[in-house]
Write an enzyme that holds these catalytic residues in place. Structure first.
Site, mmCIF file in Angstrom:
data_model
loop_
_atom_site.group_PDB
_atom_site.id
_atom_site.type_symbol
_atom_site.label_atom_id
_atom_site.label_comp_id
_atom_site.label_asym_id
_atom_site.label_seq_id
_atom_site.Cartn_x
_atom_site.Cartn_y
_atom_site.Cartn_z
ATOM 1 N N TYR A 123 0.869 -1.086 -0.044
ATOM 2 C CA TYR A 123 -0.254 -0.221 0.054
ATOM 3 C C TYR A 123 0.923 1.337 0.045
ATOM 4 C CZ TYR A 123 -3.702 -3.533 1.075
ATOM 5 O OH TYR A 123 -4.327 -4.666 1.175
ATOM 6 N N ASP A 238 -3.403 -14.320 -1.790
ATOM 7 C CA ASP A 238 -3.002 -14.780 -0.524
ATOM 8 C C ASP A 238 -4.219 -14.543 0.354
ATOM 9 O OD1 ASP A 238 -0.313 -14.791 -1.115
ATOM 10 O OD2 ASP A 238 0.086 -12.528 -0.506
ATOM 11 N N HIS A 242 -5.651 -17.422 3.306
ATOM 12 C CA HIS A 242 -6.174 -17.122 4.511
ATOM 13 C C HIS A 242 -7.423 -17.408 5.084
ATOM 14 C CE1 HIS A 242 -2.861 -13.826 4.191
ATOM 15 N NE2 HIS A 242 -2.309 -15.055 3.848
#
Lengths: 376, 91
Positions: A123, A238, A242
């Site tokens: 970010y 990802d 998760h």
């Protein structure tokens, strides 16, 4: 029970529950109680990427050309994603590691959290590229009321668990008077807080993140901010892993084979679990209202995003065995799958470009017919 | 011998060229949710009404009894799934 970094009591790790057993001593992976976590670790490691691999320089030009209300949507969404990953980059470690008792679960939590720190760094990579002063964006995250409102709810379950765990480890079970205040510490109550925190994490990664992905991809669908979309695509890959892991943890808890008391708790929390999903969906809808307060963008507006919130909440509830909370049956943003699909993200050059890797291979399979004519 | 797929919208032939059950569903107009197409995200989770499947890749995502991940499996025999076609495709 108190925490120790290396318990000297010999134990059979295969008999420990995921949480609240003896703290892990030897980090060994030759045997596993729940093999799934070892597989998740391997998969997560194979996903390793760095934000600098993605060129976001064109995004700066795109960003300048966005209208003001579109800039508001883009930056607010990015701020929210930054908040979510700031929490996820540390909280699973701080909250779950003091309670974990299986090496594969412990390492999975560390691997999981580490990947979130890559997201946080990406970010900064994006924001640094599109605005002259990144501080303006970052500073607003802890000043913006709309963001803070949600931060409180997300961090709340983690904080409750962390505080309760500290009390359990420090004082043990029983009634204690601390600073003139009477507190009752029970392991079962901490277990319940762990269960609820795990539900809240699942909601964070399986619902909240996906709502933010939809906004990121809506720009890319118009061929804008594509560098950002490439990064979000890697993040989404990802996050898919998760959310699978927290679904597994919740299902293992509900199953009762790992820890019968956890099963009782999951039954007891049935109503509350549903409510966490429903409350999160409500908050995401309020957020949609804030995002589009000054106007919609082509392909996405408040109503469509709210429908998506309901749709994604339904599918995530079903995945952990809960009845669906909303009416909506089909995905109002079918194009999102084409952006989320992760079997076409960048692979290592030796896999895709250097053909000698494959040309030089030898067929190592031999059967009897191949050596039938040999005479000794 | 050809294998057929029954859904809430009709009966369809499974082709040898479909690399997974998800391919068959998409080819026949069923817009199934997907993300990883490798069995770890669970987005394509679908209810299996009858029949059985073999996984070409062992799924990492949770698969409860009675549901399947069509992205990484093939039908063993005639199969029935509780899904609806959203696009009409010529059979």
């Amino acid at each position: 029970m108190s925490y120790t970094t290396f318990s000297q009591t010999k134990n059979d790790q295969l008999k420990e529950p995921m949480f609240f057993g003896q703290p892990v001593n030897v980090a060994r992976y030759d045997q596993q109680k729940h093999e799934i976590f070892e597989k998740l670790i391997e998969r997560q490691l194979s996903f390793f990427w760095r934000p600098e691999e993605v060129d976001v320089s064109k995004d700066r030009i795109d960003y300048q050309q966005l209208s003001d209300h579109e800039k508001h949507i883009f930056i607010s969404n990015l701020k929210y994603q930054t908040l979510l990953d700031s929490i996820q980059g540390r909280s699973p470690n701080v909250a779950f590691l003091p309670l974990v008792s299986l090496p594969e679960v412990e390492t999975w939590i560390e691997t999981w959290s580490f990947s979130e720190t890559i997201h946080s760094r990406s970010y900064t990579h994006i924001i640094r590229n599109i605005v002259n002063d990144p501080a303006e964006v970052f500073d607003d995250i802890v000043a913006n009321e709309e963001i803070l409102k949600r931060a409180k709810d997300i961090a709340g379950y983690y904080d409750n668990l962390i505080n309760a765990t500290q009390q359990l480890h420090q004082f043990g079970e029983g009634t204690h008077v601390i600073n003139g205040e009477t507190i009752v510490v029970s392991q079962r109550a901490v277990k319940k807080k762990l269960y609820l925190a795990m539900v809240s994490v699942n909601v964070l990664e399986a619902v909240r993140f996906y709502v933010s992905f939809a906004c990121s991809f809506a720009f890319a669908e118009r061929e804008l901010m594509e560098g950002n979309a490439k990064i979000i695509k890697l993040i989404a890959r990802d996050e898919a892993l998760h959310l699978t892991s927290t679904q597994h943890i919740l299902n293992l808890m509900a199953d009762g084979k790992d820890d019968p008391e956890m099963q009782e708790i999951s039954i007891e929390c049935f109503q509350e679990t549903q409510q966490i999903f429903i409350d999160a969906a409500q908050q995401e809808k309020e957020w949609a209202e804030y995002l589009f307060k000054d106007g919609s963008m082509i392909g996405l507006n408040k109503d469509i995003l709210c429908d998506y919130v309901e749709y994604i909440t339904n599918t995530r509830m079903a995945a952990v065995g809960l009845p669906m909370a909303f009416e909506v049956q089909s995905n109002p943003l079918p194009w999102i799958n084409a952006w989320l699909v992760s079997d076409n993200v960048q692979v290592a050059p030796q896999e895709s470009e250097i053909s000698s890797y494959l040309v030089g291979q030898i067929n190592a399979e031999i059967n009897h017919a191949d050596i039938g004519t040999f005479v000794l | 011998m050809s294998i057929s797929l029954a859904t809430n919208s009709g009966n369809y032939q499974i082709s040898d060229q479909d690399s997974s059950l998800l391919d068959t569903l998409e080819r026949t107009g069923h817009q199934i949710e997907y993300q990883c197409r490798q069995g770890y995200c669970g987005a394509c989770r679908t209810t299996l009404t009858s029949g059985s499947v073999t996984y070409t890749t062992e799924p990492l995502a949770a698969v409860a009894p009675g549901s399947i991940l069509p992205c990484c499996c093939k039908a063993n025999s005639d199969i029935t799934l509780a899904v609806i076609a959203t696009i009409t495709v010529a059979a």
